[in-house]
Every structure is written in C-alpha cells, then in structure tokens.
Write a protein that holds these residues in place. Structure first.
Motif, PDB file in Angstrom:
ATOM      1  N   THR A 167      23.939  35.310  16.023  1.00 47.02           N
ATOM      2  CA  THR A 167      25.013  36.282  16.252  1.00 47.02           C
ATOM      3  C   THR A 167      24.920  37.440  15.273  1.00 47.02           C
ATOM      4  OG1 THR A 167      26.451  34.532  17.086  1.00 47.02           O
ATOM      5  CG2 THR A 167      27.515  36.589  16.431  1.00 47.02           C
ATOM      6  N   GLU A 168      24.641  37.142  14.005  1.00 47.37           N
ATOM      7  CA  GLU A 168      24.475  38.209  13.016  1.00 47.37           C
ATOM      8  C   GLU A 168      23.312  39.117  13.397  1.00 47.37           C
ATOM      9  OE1 GLU A 168      26.131  36.074   8.958  1.00 47.37           O
ATOM     10  OE2 GLU A 168      24.038  35.785   9.548  1.00 47.37           O
ATOM     11  N   ALA A 169      22.225  38.525  13.852  1.00 53.16           N
ATOM     12  CA  ALA A 169      21.067  39.324  14.256  1.00 53.16           C
ATOM     13  C   ALA A 169      21.414  40.238  15.422  1.00 53.16           C
ATOM     14  CB  ALA A 169      19.899  38.412  14.619  1.00 53.16           C
ATOM     15  N   LEU A 170      22.171  39.736  16.388  1.00 54.34           N
ATOM     16  CA  LEU A 170      22.557  40.557  17.540  1.00 54.34           C
ATOM     17  C   LEU A 170      23.487  41.696  17.133  1.00 54.34           C
ATOM     18  CD1 LEU A 170      23.053  37.767  20.212  1.00 54.34           C
ATOM     19  CD2 LEU A 170      21.190  39.427  20.055  1.00 54.34           C
ATOM     20  N   VAL A 171      24.432  41.410  16.252  1.00 58.43           N
ATOM     21  CA  VAL A 171      25.341  42.458  15.774  1.00 58.43           C
ATOM     22  C   VAL A 171      24.548  43.510  15.005  1.00 58.43           C
ATOM     23  CG1 VAL A 171      27.256  42.947  14.188  1.00 58.43           C
ATOM     24  CG2 VAL A 171      27.415  41.022  15.784  1.00 58.43           C
ATOM     25  N   LEU A 172      23.675  43.068  14.125  1.00 51.86           N
ATOM     26  CA  LEU A 172      22.858  44.005  13.349  1.00 51.86           C
ATOM     27  C   LEU A 172      22.002  44.868  14.266  1.00 51.86           C
ATOM     28  CD1 LEU A 172      21.984  44.972  10.543  1.00 51.86           C
ATOM     29  CD2 LEU A 172      20.262  43.155  10.557  1.00 51.86           C
ATOM     30  N   GLN A 173      21.417  44.266  15.283  1.00 44.88           N
ATOM     31  CA  GLN A 173      20.590  45.024  16.224  1.00 44.88           C
ATOM     32  C   GLN A 173      21.422  46.071  16.964  1.00 44.88           C
ATOM     33  OE1 GLN A 173      19.174  42.979  19.718  1.00 44.88           O
ATOM     34  NE2 GLN A 173      17.360  44.273  19.831  1.00 44.88           N
ATOM     35  N   GLN A 174      22.622  45.689  17.414  1.00 45.46           N
ATOM     36  CA  GLN A 174      23.481  46.619  18.146  1.00 45.46           C
ATOM     37  C   GLN A 174      23.881  47.800  17.273  1.00 45.46           C
ATOM     38  OE1 GLN A 174      24.434  46.338  21.517  1.00 45.46           O
ATOM     39  NE2 GLN A 174      25.003  48.451  21.121  1.00 45.46           N
ATOM     40  N   VAL A 175      24.277  47.517  16.050  1.00 43.89           N
ATOM     41  CA  VAL A 175      24.672  48.590  15.135  1.00 43.89           C
ATOM     42  C   VAL A 175      23.469  49.479  14.836  1.00 43.89           C
ATOM     43  CG1 VAL A 175      25.552  49.114  12.825  1.00 43.89           C
ATOM     44  CG2 VAL A 175      26.578  47.272  14.146  1.00 43.89           C
ATOM     45  N   HIS A 176      22.312  48.884  14.655  1.00 48.99           N
ATOM     46  CA  HIS A 176      21.099  49.656  14.395  1.00 48.99           C
ATOM     47  C   HIS A 176      20.787  50.583  15.566  1.00 48.99           C
ATOM     48  CE1 HIS A 176      16.710  50.359  14.143  1.00 48.99           C
ATOM     49  NE2 HIS A 176      16.965  50.449  12.852  1.00 48.99           N
ATOM     50  N   GLU A 177      20.897  50.072  16.790  1.00 54.95           N
ATOM     51  CA  GLU A 177      20.621  50.891  17.975  1.00 54.95           C
ATOM     52  C   GLU A 177      21.588  52.064  18.090  1.00 54.95           C
ATOM     53  OE1 GLU A 177      20.657  48.438  21.458  1.00 54.95           O
ATOM     54  OE2 GLU A 177      18.818  47.398  20.892  1.00 54.95           O
ATOM     55  N   ASP A 178      22.863  51.810  17.794  1.00 60.03           N
ATOM     56  CA  ASP A 178      23.883  52.854  17.915  1.00 60.03           C
ATOM     57  C   ASP A 178      23.927  53.778  16.709  1.00 60.03           C
ATOM     58  OD1 ASP A 178      24.504  51.696  20.345  1.00 60.03           O
ATOM     59  OD2 ASP A 178      26.300  50.684  19.611  1.00 60.03           O
ATOM     60  N   GLY A 179      23.417  53.317  15.583  1.00 58.60           N
ATOM     61  CA  GLY A 179      23.477  54.106  14.355  1.00 58.60           C
ATOM     62  C   GLY A 179      24.748  53.873  13.580  1.00 58.60           C
ATOM     63  N   GLU A 180      25.859  53.806  14.286  1.00 57.64           N
ATOM     64  CA  GLU A 180      27.171  53.542  13.680  1.00 57.64           C
ATOM     65  C   GLU A 180      28.112  53.131  14.799  1.00 57.64           C
ATOM     66  OE1 GLU A 180      29.783  55.644  10.275  1.00 57.64           O
ATOM     67  OE2 GLU A 180      29.456  56.894  12.051  1.00 57.64           O
ATOM     68  N   ASP A 181      28.996  52.198  14.503  1.00 58.91           N
ATOM     69  CA  ASP A 181      29.979  51.725  15.480  1.00 58.91           C
ATOM     70  C   ASP A 181      31.298  51.475  14.796  1.00 58.91           C
ATOM     71  OD1 ASP A 181      28.800  51.390  18.131  1.00 58.91           O
ATOM     72  OD2 ASP A 181      27.536  49.849  17.235  1.00 58.91           O
ATOM     73  N   ASP A 182      32.380  51.629  15.559  1.00 59.00           N
ATOM     74  CA  ASP A 182      33.661  51.129  15.072  1.00 59.00           C
ATOM     75  C   ASP A 182      33.777  49.695  15.579  1.00 59.00           C
ATOM     76  OD1 ASP A 182      35.773  51.271  17.575  1.00 59.00           O
ATOM     77  OD2 ASP A 182      34.245  52.852  17.682  1.00 59.00           O
ATOM     78  N   VAL A 183      34.563  48.879  14.893  1.00 62.10           N
ATOM     79  CA  VAL A 183      34.614  47.454  15.197  1.00 62.10           C
ATOM     80  C   VAL A 183      35.134  47.175  16.611  1.00 62.10           C
ATOM     81  CG1 VAL A 183      35.647  45.241  14.516  1.00 62.10           C
ATOM     82  CG2 VAL A 183      34.689  46.756  12.785  1.00 62.10           C
ATOM     83  N   PRO A 184      36.181  47.862  17.111  1.00 61.78           N
ATOM     84  CA  PRO A 184      36.606  47.580  18.492  1.00 61.78           C
ATOM     85  C   PRO A 184      35.505  47.846  19.529  1.00 61.78           C
ATOM     86  CG  PRO A 184      38.330  48.768  17.338  1.00 61.78           C
ATOM     87  CD  PRO A 184      37.120  48.775  16.451  1.00 61.78           C
ATOM     88  N   THR A 185      34.775  48.929  19.370  1.00 65.82           N
ATOM     89  CA  THR A 185      33.680  49.225  20.299  1.00 65.82           C
ATOM     90  C   THR A 185      32.592  48.174  20.189  1.00 65.82           C
ATOM     91  OG1 THR A 185      34.142  51.590  20.203  1.00 65.82           O
ATOM     92  CG2 THR A 185      31.940  50.948  20.934  1.00 65.82           C
ATOM     93  N   LEU A 186      32.248  47.810  18.975  1.00 68.41           N
ATOM     94  CA  LEU A 186      31.224  46.792  18.753  1.00 68.41           C
ATOM     95  C   LEU A 186      31.618  45.474  19.411  1.00 68.41           C
ATOM     96  CD1 LEU A 186      28.544  46.150  17.307  1.00 68.41           C
ATOM     97  CD2 LEU A 186      29.903  45.514  15.310  1.00 68.41           C
ATOM     98  N   SER A 187      32.860  45.059  19.235  1.00 69.08           N
ATOM     99  CA  SER A 187      33.290  43.788  19.829  1.00 69.08           C
ATOM    100  C   SER A 187      33.270  43.855  21.355  1.00 69.08           C
ATOM    101  CB  SER A 187      34.678  43.387  19.312  1.00 69.08           C
ATOM    102  OG  SER A 187      35.670  44.278  19.762  1.00 69.08           O
ATOM    103  N   ARG A 188      33.630  44.998  21.921  1.00 68.33           N
ATOM    104  CA  ARG A 188      33.564  45.164  23.385  1.00 68.33           C
ATOM    105  C   ARG A 188      32.120  45.112  23.880  1.00 68.33           C
ATOM    106  NH1 ARG A 188      37.286  49.023  22.794  1.00 68.33           N
ATOM    107  NH2 ARG A 188      35.747  50.691  22.884  1.00 68.33           N
TER     108      ARG A 188
END
Length: 89
Positions: free
Chosen positions: A11-32
């Motif tokens: 799960t940490e790897a997936l979150v890190l990958q998503q944030v890396h792809e987006d460059g920056e995220d707010d937590v509500p968007t990330l959770s969605r």
C-alpha cells in the motif's frame, strides 16, 4: 534488495507511486484516486513521511503531499520504467 525497500508495504508503494506520478496531491484527492478512506490514506502518508519518503505541507486547509528526494529515488528503484516514461515526454 536493500533493507530500506523491504520495509515498504504494498500500500505504501502504491501511494508513493501515485504521488510521484502526480507530482503533488492533496489527501482527499489521493484517497479518492486509490479508493481508500481518508483516515487510511492519512495513516499511510504519515508512515511514508516517517520513513522520509514524502514531504507533507499544510496549505489552504488541506494536507498536500509530494515525494521527497529519497522517495523519488525509491520509485526509480522499484519501478525503473517510471523514469524511462518520464524522460520520454
């Protein structure tokens, strides 16, 4: 495999990958985007911050997350094709 990479959950790897792809995220968007509750997303973000892989800032009454330099290195180590994709465009 290096010890620090063994300590990363799926799960940490997936979150890190998503944030890396987006460059920056707010937590509500990330959770969605990842289909997880905000509370769970916050727990994962807190764990990644503790491991030095994410930088968390508070702005506009939201928590924003972006990968740290160490987090970017980890993404390149775990998914070397991610770097190839980024340099193509």
């Amino acid at each position: 495999m290096r010890k620090e990479y063994e300590d990363l959950t799926t799960t940490e790897a997936l979150v890190l990958q998503q944030v890396h792809e987006d460059g920056e995220d707010d937590v509500p968007t990330l959770s969605r985007q990842l289909g997880m509750s905000r509370q769970y997303a916050l727990a994962v973000v807190a764990s990644l911050k503790h491991k030095g892989l994410l930088v968390v800032t508070d702005g506009y009454q939201q928590l924003w997350v972006r990968p740290s330099a160490r987090g970017k290195r980890m993404v390149r180590y775990i998914w070397p094709q991610a770097q190839a994709y980024i340099t193509q465009f």
